[in-house]
Each structure stands twice: as C-alpha cells, then as structure tokens.
Design a protein around this motif. Structure first.
Motif, PDB file in Angstrom:
ATOM      1  N   GLY A   1       0.783  -1.233   0.000  1.00 22.25           N
ATOM      2  CA  GLY A   1       0.000   0.000   0.000  1.00 22.25           C
ATOM      3  C   GLY A   1       0.813   1.279   0.000  1.00 22.25           C
ATOM      4  N   ARG A   2       2.132   1.172  -0.028  1.00 22.23           N
ATOM      5  CA  ARG A   2       2.985   2.373   0.007  1.00 22.23           C
ATOM      6  C   ARG A   2       3.898   2.426  -1.220  1.00 22.23           C
ATOM      7  NH1 ARG A   2       5.174   2.883   6.257  1.00 22.23           N
ATOM      8  NH2 ARG A   2       3.108   3.116   7.276  1.00 22.23           N
ATOM      9  N   ASN A   3       4.240   3.674  -1.610  1.00 22.17           N
ATOM     10  CA  ASN A   3       5.215   3.838  -2.697  1.00 22.17           C
ATOM     11  C   ASN A   3       6.542   3.220  -2.279  1.00 22.17           C
ATOM     12  OD1 ASN A   3       3.228   5.232  -3.981  1.00 22.17           O
ATOM     13  ND2 ASN A   3       4.198   7.246  -3.808  1.00 22.17           N
ATOM     14  N   ALA A   4       7.181   2.554  -3.234  1.00 23.48           N
ATOM     15  CA  ALA A   4       8.422   1.853  -2.891  1.00 23.48           C
ATOM     16  C   ALA A   4       9.515   2.171  -3.920  1.00 23.48           C
ATOM     17  CB  ALA A   4       8.175   0.341  -2.846  1.00 23.48           C
ATOM     18  N   ARG A   5      10.734   2.110  -3.409  1.00 22.51           N
ATOM     19  CA  ARG A   5      11.918   2.259  -4.274  1.00 22.51           C
ATOM     20  C   ARG A   5      12.210   0.912  -4.920  1.00 22.51           C
ATOM     21  NH1 ARG A   5      17.675   5.092  -2.908  1.00 22.51           N
ATOM     22  NH2 ARG A   5      19.040   3.675  -4.069  1.00 22.51           N
ATOM     23  N   VAL A   6      12.354   0.915  -6.275  1.00 21.68           N
ATOM     24  CA  VAL A   6      12.587  -0.345  -6.972  1.00 21.68           C
ATOM     25  C   VAL A   6      13.605  -0.150  -8.096  1.00 21.68           C
ATOM     26  CG1 VAL A   6      10.288  -1.279  -6.514  1.00 21.68           C
ATOM     27  CG2 VAL A   6      10.688   0.070  -8.585  1.00 21.68           C
ATOM     28  N   THR A   7      14.180  -1.278  -8.532  1.00 21.58           N
ATOM     29  CA  THR A   7      15.071  -1.270  -9.698  1.00 21.58           C
ATOM     30  C   THR A   7      14.315  -1.849 -10.882  1.00 21.58           C
ATOM     31  OG1 THR A   7      17.059  -1.478  -8.360  1.00 21.58           O
ATOM     32  CG2 THR A   7      17.232  -2.133 -10.670  1.00 21.58           C
ATOM     33  N   ILE A   8      14.384  -1.140 -11.997  1.00 20.60           N
ATOM     34  CA  ILE A   8      13.672  -1.589 -13.197  1.00 20.60           C
ATOM     35  C   ILE A   8      14.659  -1.878 -14.320  1.00 20.60           C
ATOM     36  CG2 ILE A   8      11.608  -0.248 -12.633  1.00 20.60           C
ATOM     37  CD1 ILE A   8      12.552   1.730 -14.890  1.00 20.60           C
ATOM     38  N   ARG A   9      14.170  -2.598 -15.312  1.00 23.82           N
ATOM     39  CA  ARG A   9      14.904  -2.766 -16.563  1.00 23.82           C
ATOM     40  C   ARG A   9      13.987  -2.308 -17.698  1.00 23.82           C
ATOM     41  NH1 ARG A   9      18.563  -8.301 -15.878  1.00 23.82           N
ATOM     42  NH2 ARG A   9      20.031  -7.338 -14.402  1.00 23.82           N
ATOM     43  N   GLN A  10      14.459  -1.253 -18.388  1.00 24.89           N
ATOM     44  CA  GLN A  10      13.633  -0.619 -19.413  1.00 24.89           C
ATOM     45  C   GLN A  10      14.161  -0.959 -20.808  1.00 24.89           C
ATOM     46  OE1 GLN A  10      10.748   1.733 -19.254  1.00 24.89           O
ATOM     47  NE2 GLN A  10      10.871   0.807 -21.287  1.00 24.89           N
ATOM     48  N   PRO A  11      13.372  -1.694 -21.622  1.00 26.55           N
ATOM     49  CA  PRO A  11      13.813  -1.963 -22.995  1.00 26.55           C
ATOM     50  C   PRO A  11      13.508  -0.768 -23.914  1.00 26.55           C
ATOM     51  CG  PRO A  11      11.784  -3.145 -22.526  1.00 26.55           C
ATOM     52  CD  PRO A  11      12.142  -2.415 -21.266  1.00 26.55           C
ATOM     53  N   ILE A  12      14.431  -0.480 -24.799  1.00 22.06           N
ATOM     54  CA  ILE A  12      14.260   0.579 -25.796  1.00 22.06           C
ATOM     55  C   ILE A  12      14.641  -0.015 -27.145  1.00 22.06           C
ATOM     56  CG2 ILE A  12      15.005   2.869 -26.577  1.00 22.06           C
ATOM     57  CD1 ILE A  12      15.632   3.506 -23.658  1.00 22.06           C
ATOM     58  N   THR A  13      13.690  -0.021 -28.067  1.00 17.46           N
ATOM     59  CA  THR A  13      13.909  -0.674 -29.351  1.00 17.46           C
ATOM     60  C   THR A  13      14.170   0.341 -30.455  1.00 17.46           C
ATOM     61  OG1 THR A  13      12.517  -2.544 -28.723  1.00 17.46           O
ATOM     62  CG2 THR A  13      12.899  -2.203 -31.089  1.00 17.46           C
TER      63      THR A  13
END
Length: 417
Positions: free
Chosen positions: A401-413
């Motif tokens: 229920g709370r905003n969280a700090r996360v690591t993402i992987r973003q694909p760019i084509t």
C-alpha cells in the motif's frame, strides 16, 4: 662655429610667430648665443629657465633641441640623445643643418627620430614590399550581388615589416563592406620593411587590389564533408558546412538543397536542438516529396537518407519496464522524450533493443547514478538509451500500500525498417 650657423639650424624648428618674443623664446635666443661663445654652464641655466616659462609646445621642442645640441658639444652624447628623443616624441620635427653646427649631429638626431618618423618614398633607399599574407576574405553579404572592382589602400609599415592599424586607410573601394576584410588582410601580412642609410624604418605604402568573388563551391562536396563531421561528433562544423551549401552563391540544385536540409537537421538534433532540427527536416522532406512528385530521379543515397529520417521520426511506443524483485504494483511508464534514432544507423539498417537498468525512488523519479546499460546490440545506441530513461517519467511502484523504491529494466527498441 658662428652665431649665424646656429641661427640657420634653429630656424628649422621655429615657434609660432608673435609680435614680440615670449620669455621662453628670449631665453632660448640667449642660450644659443651662450652656446656659440661656448659658455656652456650659463647656456644650461638659460635653457632650464626657458623650459620653465614655455607657453607653447614648440617652445618646449626648441628647448629640448638646443639641450641636445649643448650636451653633444659638451661630449655627452647619451644626454644629447635624450634631448633629441624628447623633441621627436613631442613633435614630428624635421631639423636641418645640424651637421653645420657639429659633424655627425644630423645622424645623431636621426637615430633618435627614426622610430617616430614615417619616411616618404623620396627619402628611402629601399621601399617596403609585400612578402606574404592571407588570402582576401570576400564579404559574404556581397556574394549574392557578386560585386567586383578595384580597391586602393594606404598603410604605414613599421620597421619590423608589419602594417600599423592606426595608419591604415581605404582610399577607394567598390563597396564599404570590403573595408574590414581589406584591413584584416593587410594587418596580417608580412612586408620587407623600407630601409634608409642601412636601417629599417617606418614608411608609407599605397597598394591596389582587384576584388572578385570566389568561384562557387560544390554543394554536394560541402554536404558530404558535413556528414563526415557528424560521424566524428563535430556538429558545429557540420552546421557551418551545410550553411555554406545552402548559400545562394554556391548555386545548389533543388536536390542538393534537400540533401543539405536533411543533414542540417541531423546536425541540429546531434546538438539537442530538436525544434530547429524539426524545421530543417520538414523543409527537407517537403522538398524531397516535391521532387519525387515531379518525377525527378534522385540519387539512391539521398532516397535512403530521406527514408531513414522519415522512419526515425515516427513515434513508436516504448515497452513497459520490468521490475528486478517483487512488488505488489509495478511502476508504470507515464511519458518519455522522443527516441532519436541516428539516421546513419537507420540507413545501414542497424537496429535492436537496448536494456537499461535504473532505480526509481518513491516518487517514481529515476536516480541518475543508477542508470546503466545491461544489454545492447550496438554501443552507438547506448548514450541515447540512457538519455531517454533519465528523462522518462514513471508512476512509482507500491508495496503493502505504500510507494516503494525499486530497480527496473527498461527496454528501448531501435527498429531497422
């Protein structure tokens, strides 16, 4: 040495004519008489008084002249030089007849006057001559009219063979726009200085120049060079070259103008000036469509370039990011800047997907220090991919229920159509 001889020398440097002599002039006349009688101590006193009471510049000049003569007769040539140097620094005086007072006095005076004097041709043993210098830079604003003509300039050349800025003057030219380039050329030139009695001296010169516009440059060659500059990331040089290609003086064809506008847009985009790049691309592609609609056959490389730019400008949606770890609600991509697909890579049909890893804080903001490329088909795409992710906006992930700090992987084509 007679009083008459001294008077002849003095007349070459006379003060303003007055109804009656000033106190300074009376003391100078007295000093001359004392010098003639070789009463040097009293002549010294008289000259000191004459300098103190001098009302006019030429009174002071006459005092220093006779002070130099007095010191020479005393055998003090260093002090004589000082007096003569003060004469020429105050007034460009021509003094004649000094050798009648004492042999060698003319040369002594001239040695001090030489750095200050500008000699006429009639006084020279050898005139100043042009040795080397830059080419004349034809004014760009005159290129459309292709103004031609003859210019005459006057200059003072110093004893080192350089033209003096204060002595430069354009006497005649077909247009005032030529004045600045003429001055720049002459001031940058090297001359052999004039000579008199074995010494390099300052002198006047008058020179003539035929002014003609440069021959038109090959627009295609200029644009091709601009593309080479772009490959080396020299966008400013590329912009300068495309501007030259588009200059009407170079008489670019309609196809060359399209080529120049497209490359100009690429250079502007490389500098991050996207709005101006759009203007150039729009103009170039409009010209391209007009030419093809009229059935004009264009070079294959120009067709490929136009196609690659048109494709690279299509707005393709960016895929959703994946999360490294577990969250209740994954972050969502809200918006991102346009992806700049390098036309050079598109023309070569080189594409692929870059994966960028980054950490989002609890507001969904990308933390710059965490951005890195973890997968790439070609390093050329890496900088652009990181730029897009850094500028992207995300809705934050949520955990319990709370905003969280996360690591993402973003694909760019980067799609190679």
């Amino acid at each position: 040495m007679s009083r008459r001889t001294l008077l002849v020398a003095a007349l070459a440097c006379s003060a303003p004519a007055l109804a009656a002599q000033s106190r300074s002039q009376e003391l100078i006349t007295n000093a001359r008489a004392l010098i003639a009688s070789r009463d040097f101590p009293r002549a010294d006193v008289a000259l000191s008084g004459a300098l103190e009471s001098a009302l006019y510049l030429l009174d002071s000049v006459n005092v220093f002249l006779w002070r130099g003569i007095l010191e020479h007769l005393r055998g003090n040539d260093s002090l004589a030089r000082l007096g003569f140097r003060q004469v020429v620094s105050l007034h460009q005086t021509r003094v004649k007849g000094l050798d009648q007072i004492s042999p060698g006095l003319d040369d002594l005076f001239e040695s001090e006057a030489r750095p200050f004097r500008v000699y006429a041709d009639s006084e020279l043993d050898q005139r100043a001559t042009w040795v080397s210098g830059p080419k004349f830079a034809y004014p760009p604003e005159l290129l459309p009219r292709r103004v031609t003509g003859h210019a005459i300039v006057h200059a003072i050349i110093d004893s080192l063979g350089k033209a003096e800025a204060l002595g430069f003057m354009v006497l005649e030219a077909p247009d005032q726009a030529f004045d600045g380039p003429l001055q720049q050329m002459v001031l940058a030139a090297q001359f052999t200085p004039a000579r008199r009695k074995g010494h390099a001296v300052r002198s006047e010169v008058t020179m003539g120049f035929d002014l003609r516009p440069p021959a038109p440059q090959s627009a295609t060659r200029l644009i091709t060079t601009a593309r080479e500059q772009l490959r080396m990331r020299h966008a400013d040089s590329a912009l300068a070259l495309t501007a030259q290609a588009l200059d009407s003086a170079n008489q670019a064809t309609a196809g060359e103008r399209v080529f120049a506008l497209l490359v100009q847009g690429m250079a502007l985009r490389q500098k991050g000036r996207d709005s101006l790049a759009t203007v150039s691309f729009n103009a170039g592609l409009a010209g391209y469509r007009d030419l093809t609609a009229r059935g004009i056959d264009l070079a294959p490389f120009l067709k490929r370039l136009a196609d690659s730019i048109r494709i690279s400008r299509r707005a393709a949606p960016m895929e959703a990011p994946t999360v490294v770890g577990t969250v209740d609600e994954p972050p969502a991509l809200i918006r991102h800047p346009p992806i700049r697909y390098a036309p050079e890579m598109q023309a070569l049909r080189i594409g692929g997907t870059v994966v960028v890893e980054a950490t989002l804080d609890t507001t969904g903001r990308v933390l710059p220090a965490t951005v890195k490329v973890v997968q790439t088909p070609n390093p050329v795409f890496d900088a652009e991919s990181k730029r897009v992710v850094l500028a992207a906006e995300y809705r934050p992930a949520r955990v319990r229920g709370r905003n969280a700090r996360v690591t993402i992987r973003q694909p760019i084509t980067f799609a190679a159509y």
